[in-house]
Scaffold this active site. Structure first.
Site, PDB file in Angstrom:
ATOM      1  N   GLU A 140      53.462  48.830  18.260  1.00 31.28           N
ATOM      2  CA  GLU A 140      52.174  49.008  17.588  1.00 31.28           C
ATOM      3  C   GLU A 140      52.211  50.358  16.869  1.00 31.28           C
ATOM      4  O   GLU A 140      52.488  50.407  15.686  1.00 31.28           O
ATOM      5  CB  GLU A 140      51.029  48.901  18.587  1.00 31.28           C
ATOM      6  CG  GLU A 140      49.738  48.516  17.912  1.00 31.28           C
ATOM      7  CD  GLU A 140      48.816  47.657  18.776  1.00 31.28           C
ATOM      8  OE1 GLU A 140      47.679  47.518  18.389  1.00 31.28           O
ATOM      9  OE2 GLU A 140      49.227  47.141  19.834  1.00 31.28           O
ATOM     10  N   GLU A 181      45.398  53.153  28.585  1.00 32.13           N
ATOM     11  CA  GLU A 181      44.624  52.329  27.661  1.00 32.13           C
ATOM     12  C   GLU A 181      43.435  51.686  28.374  1.00 32.13           C
ATOM     13  O   GLU A 181      42.347  51.599  27.836  1.00 32.13           O
ATOM     14  CB  GLU A 181      45.537  51.236  27.094  1.00 32.13           C
ATOM     15  CG  GLU A 181      44.837  50.254  26.176  1.00 32.13           C
ATOM     16  CD  GLU A 181      45.811  49.289  25.530  1.00 32.13           C
ATOM     17  OE1 GLU A 181      46.877  49.038  26.118  1.00 32.13           O
ATOM     18  OE2 GLU A 181      45.502  48.789  24.436  1.00 32.13           O
TER      19      GLU A 181
END
Ligand code: BGC
Length: 970
Positions: free
Chosen positions: A547, A815
């Site tokens: 990502e 996260e």
């Protein structure tokens, strides 16, 4: 002018009297830390009017700058003689020390600028700074004689999603003769791809991943180096390594999602990397010579040691293929091919797949292919790199080595971070050592890589068999990791076999935070490490999986925290160009910038608002008006889009439904969030318009904000102050943005506090907020009288909380609140980064509220210092905080705040930088007790009592260091 002896005598007498009275000579104000466009002695500036800044230092209370004079000269000698042949600002009566725009003779390409500043203090004494410098870059396209070169690329276009295509990095070289002694040599270079340059066998600079990520179809950055010491009279050689980088390598989740060129997620901007360099040599006799990239003098090879070089997949290095001396003169390059002009590779037709917004109601975004040409196209604009380089900033030694399976070694570097390793090894030629990287281990001690998704994150080194041993680290990749799995090592690797090289954009750290709760001290360290792991050329979401995109929602939530932790001004200056450039045709801003391909809709609520929040924050923290001016047209288009999509002054549910991303089972409807962010962006636009002197537009935005607030009240606020959307995030957002009428705010805040208390249990902290709500939760609780609860959440060790993560052994911010739990192990393997900074946005509250370091004017020119000592909380599970010590190096100097509670006294030490004023909010429980350095407040120099407010003495303070003391009887 002739001096009169009497007046001199008079002055001497006065000085003697003064000295006798004060005991020592007062320090003059000292101008230090000279910067041009935020950087120290930068090269290749392409701003026609670069902005100059400095700080002033003094040990004297209340010292300030009353005037300045800037001299800019073409030669350093001129400065010594106080001559500014390029610019002499003359004496300017002004306290300003930041962003003074150059206003001298027009600056040309390559201009050398030497400068210094003289400042006058409040007593009219003046001091000169040490000299500093900057150089101008190549200001017009005509300055470039160089051409983009490349290798002849005969590889077929890779179209297979099941296999990786990882071409070697290319080496380029040429030799040249310098016939005379060199006075100065400057190297300018850019690439479609990433590169590393060498002159005569020595590396040019120490940056990784130059020239950085832009939308190469629109723009690329060039870099400038002073390479004088690397050259010599006679034969010289110039070498370059060039790899795919963001231009042609695997980017983001393209491969995973089947988007981008041929659905394989690589060749995003083009097929074949290219580069361009221009070496400008000035001889001591004044004549000049240009050595450039062209088709006739350069050779290239793809047969060198770097067999694979990819950000996500990793690097493979076959040391048997090393060509020693390749970037030095005299190397035999007969086996190398001639380089070609990049355009000679011709067109490369392909299909580019990405999502498109639906054109019919009721449909969602769908992937569509469109024809593109991946052949070389020169970037329409070249700009000088305005950011800071990615560098090795620190080295980490392993803290442990284990062998979970025979021959499989795991090195624990003790810290999750972004970077690469340096490998030390000795063994037979051809031995292949494989390094895999991961953030966590499985319970059996093996490497956990599920959360990397398609990022292979594997580096491979093949030994050349040097009996002296071999040392290697990759150049063109990086990973997010704490653990390295080593296989194929000849024998048992010693601990020294692996060293962690911490890589990030070199944004100097600017703060410190410590308090009486060690878990929170670790939390602060974790926040800073997470920022460092994600500031790699751009602010990314995470450094490990496939990502690593410039996610805008994460960025807007975190930017204010980032500015406390590090000097991020130049870093964001760079990224804001990419953000503005990525504006969608509709006027919205995308989910990530740069925007290599569209995934889902091309925007999301609260993510798109980064286009306003981020420039606003850079202005507010660094007093950067220019960034506002530059972003203003795009910001205005964004507000037009926001207006056009709103209904009856309310937001709507549209775009990607990320919302309060990763909340704890308490989602907040998207139209509610959209309304809040519509209002918030509008309010910031009013401030921006005001700052730019645009009063009419400021009034319009203020009026629009009021209309949105009214519509919000009608739709969501009930007479008792509760909201029809009854989530913690809803209250946090609405209270933060002042969308609830003042009379109902206390009730709304009470409801928020009640909700948290209701959700709290023996095993649950009570917090349910996600990315959006969490940033505002503690600030709102404190502001509306629930500081005790804010502190309880902050100090909580229960799930979900910051303390919980720390107690699970986190060294970075996760996260997800539940990225790992002892009971359930790893959450959602594919979406489980251990280095995501969004929840670290609590550091903003740590500085602004707990330490109480904040500003009331752009650029920390007038501070608001308001410490946040604890309030009694009978339900607190942790010992009450008894002290906090923090500092922040603002653009105007170091601010410190240190409070402690001891034996019934509250003590508070603060430092306000010279030339800065502050409003202090001293908590007073007993009005008669406060003192400053042992004196009653009214007798303390530099202080003025303005009044009492909410149990605080409000004081205006001049610069300097103060020590307050006051009875603590909360
Ligand atoms: C990223 C986030 C981002 C989000 C959008 C994720 O994949 O890692 O941090 O904001 O997508 O919901």
């Amino acid at each position: 002018m002739k001096r009169s002896p009497t007046s001199t005598l008079f002055k001497l007498t006065l000085a003697a009297i003064w000295l006798a009275g004060s005991g020592s000579l007062p320090a003059a104000l000292q101008p230090v830390d000279l910067r041009c466009e935020y950087r120290v002695n930068p090269l290749g500036i392409d701003e026609p009017q670069p902005r100059l800044s400095w700080r002033v230092e003094s040990t004297e209370r209340g010292q300030r700058q009353t005037a300045y004079r800037i001299l800019v000269a073409s030669q350093p000698e001129l400065l010594q003689r106080e001559v500014g042949d390029l610019w002499d600002s003359g004496r300017v009566e002004s306290p300003e020390t930041v962003h003074i725009a150059y206003a001298g003779r027009p600056l040309h390409s390559r201009q050398q600028c030497h400068w210094r500043v003289c400042v006058w203090d409040r007593n009219g004494r003046s001091t000169w700074s040490e000299p500093a410098r900057w150089t101008m870059g190549l200001l017009s396209p005509q300055d470039w004689q160089a051409q983009f070169i490349s290798f002849r690329d005969t590889t077929p276009l890779h179209r297979d999603r099941a296999t990786l295509f990882l071409p070697p990095a290319r080496q380029y070289r040429r030799e040249f003769v310098l016939s005379k002694p060199v006075r100065r040599a400057t190297l300018y270079a850019t690439a479609l791809g990433i590169f590393e340059l060498y002159l005569n066998g020595r590396r040019v600079g120490d940056a990784y991943f130059a020239p950085g990520w832009t939308d190469y179809r629109q723009r690329a950055y060039y870099w400038t180096w002073d390479v004088t010491p690397l050259l010599r009279r006679g034969r010289n050689a110039w070498g370059a390594w060039v790899a795919d980088g963001w231009y042609a390598g695997y980017v983001g989740f393209g491969l995973l999602e089947g988007i981008g060129t041929e659905r394989i997620g690589r060749y995003t901007y083009g097929k074949t990397p290219a580069w361009m360099g221009q070496l400008e040599v000035e001889y001591t006799d004044g004549s000049r010579e240009l050595i450039v990239t062209d088709a006739k003098s350069w050779k290239v090879t793809g047969e060198g040691p770097i067999r694979e070089a990819d950000f996500l997949m990793g690097e493979t290095y076959d040391a048997r293929r090393e060509q020693s001396g390749w970037s030095s003169p005299g190397f035999n390059d007969r086996a190398w091919e001639p380089a070609i002009l990049a355009e000679q590779n011709g067109p490369v037709p392909a299909t580019f797949y990405e999502f498109q917004n639906p054109t019919e109601p009721g449909r969602g975004p769908e992937i569509q292919g469109r024809p593109i040409d991946l052949g070389f196209r020169p970037p329409p604009r070249l700009e000088s790199f305005p950011g800071v380089p990615v560098r090795v900033v620190q080295e980490l030694k392993p803290v442990a080595r284990t062998e979970p399976k025979p021959g499989v070694y795991i090195f624990n570097l003790g810290q999750n971070f972004a970077g690469v390793v340096r490998l030390q090894v000795r063994g037979p030629a051809g031995t292949t050592v494989r390094l895999r990287h991961g953030e966590m281990l499985h319970p059996d001690g093996t490497l956990m890589t599920e959360n990397l998704r398609r990022a292979r994150a594997t580096d491979t080194y093949i030994l050349r068999g040097d009996p002296q041993g071999e040392v290697w680290s990759p150049r063109f990749t990086y990973h997010g990791f704490q653990y390295v799995e080593v296989t194929g090592y000849p024998g048992q690797p010693p601990l020294e076999a692996i060293t962690g090289l911490v890589l990030h954009s070199d944004t100097p750290l600017t703060s410190g935070f410590e308090c009486s709760d060690p878990v929170l001290n670790r939390l602060f360290t974790n926040i800073v490490w997470t920022q460092r792991a994600n500031f790699v050329d751009l602010p990314t979401d995470c450094p490990q999986r496939d990502e690593r995109l410039g996610w805008t929602g994460d960025a807007q939530i975190y930017i204010r925290t980032a500015t406390y932790n590090a000097d991020t001004a130049a870093f964001y200056t760079k990224w804001l160009r990419e953000l503005m450039e990525s504006q969608r045709p509709s006027g919205t801003f995308p989910g990530y910038a740069p925007f290599p391909f569209q995934h889902g809709w091309d925007f999301g609520t609260a993510w798109c608002d980064a286009g306003v929040i981020c420039p606003w924050t850079v202005w507010w923290v660094y007093n950067d008006q220019r960034i506002l001016q530059r972003c203003w047209p795009a910001m205005t288009r964004f507000l037009q889009w926001r207006k056009s999509t709103s209904r009856n002054d309310l937001g709507v549910a549209h775009g990607n439904d990320w919302g309060d991303w990763l909340n704890q089972n308490e989602p907040t409807p998207l139209d509610f969030i959209d309304t809040v962010y519509y209002a918030y962006s509008t309010r910031l636009m009013a401030e921006v318009a005001q700052a730019l002197g645009n009063r009419r537009q400021a009034d319009e935005y203020r009026a629009l904000f009021r209309r949105i607030a009214d519509a919000f009240t009608r739709k969501y606020v009930q007479p008792d102050g509760t909201l029809t959307v009854d989530t913690q995030t809803a209250y946090a957002l609405a209270l933060f943005t002042d969308l609830i009428p003042p009379a109902q705010r206390p009730a709304a805040a009470q409801r928020l506090a009640d909700k948290i208390r209701q959700a709290e249990s023996d095993t649950h902290s009570g917090m349910t907020t996600g990315f959006l709500g969490t940033r505002h939760l503690l600030p709102v609780l404190t502001r509306f009288g629930h500081h005790d609860l804010a502190l309880r959440l902050f100090q909580s060790r229960k799930f979900p909380s910051w303390g919980y993560e720390v107690e699970q052994g986190a060294t970075t911010i996760w996260e997800r609140w539940d990225s790992y739990t002892h009971e359930r192990g790893f959450q959602n393997p594919a979406m489980n980064s251990f280095a995501h900074y969004a929840f670290g946005a609590v550091a903003e509250w740590m500085f602004r509220v707990l330490a109480g370091i904040d500003t009331q004017a752009p650029g920390f020119a007038h501070l608001a210092l308001r410490p946040g000592p604890p309030e009694p909380d009978p339900a607190a599970a942790q010992p009450t905080l008894s002290w906090v010590r923090a500092h922040y190096d603002s653009i105007r100097g170091r601010i410190t705040s240190h409070w402690r509670i001891q034996d019934g006294w509250f003590e508070w030490d603060v430092t306000i930088p010279a030339n800065v004023t502050a409003t202090l909010y001293l908590p007073v429980w007993d009005r008669t007790s406060p003192t400053e350095s042992g004196r009653p407040l009214r007798d303390a120099p530099g202080l003025k009592l303005i009044g009492l407010q909410d149990g605080r003495a409000v004081l205006s303070a001049e610069s300097g260091t103060y020590r307050f003391r006051c009875r603590w009887t909360p």
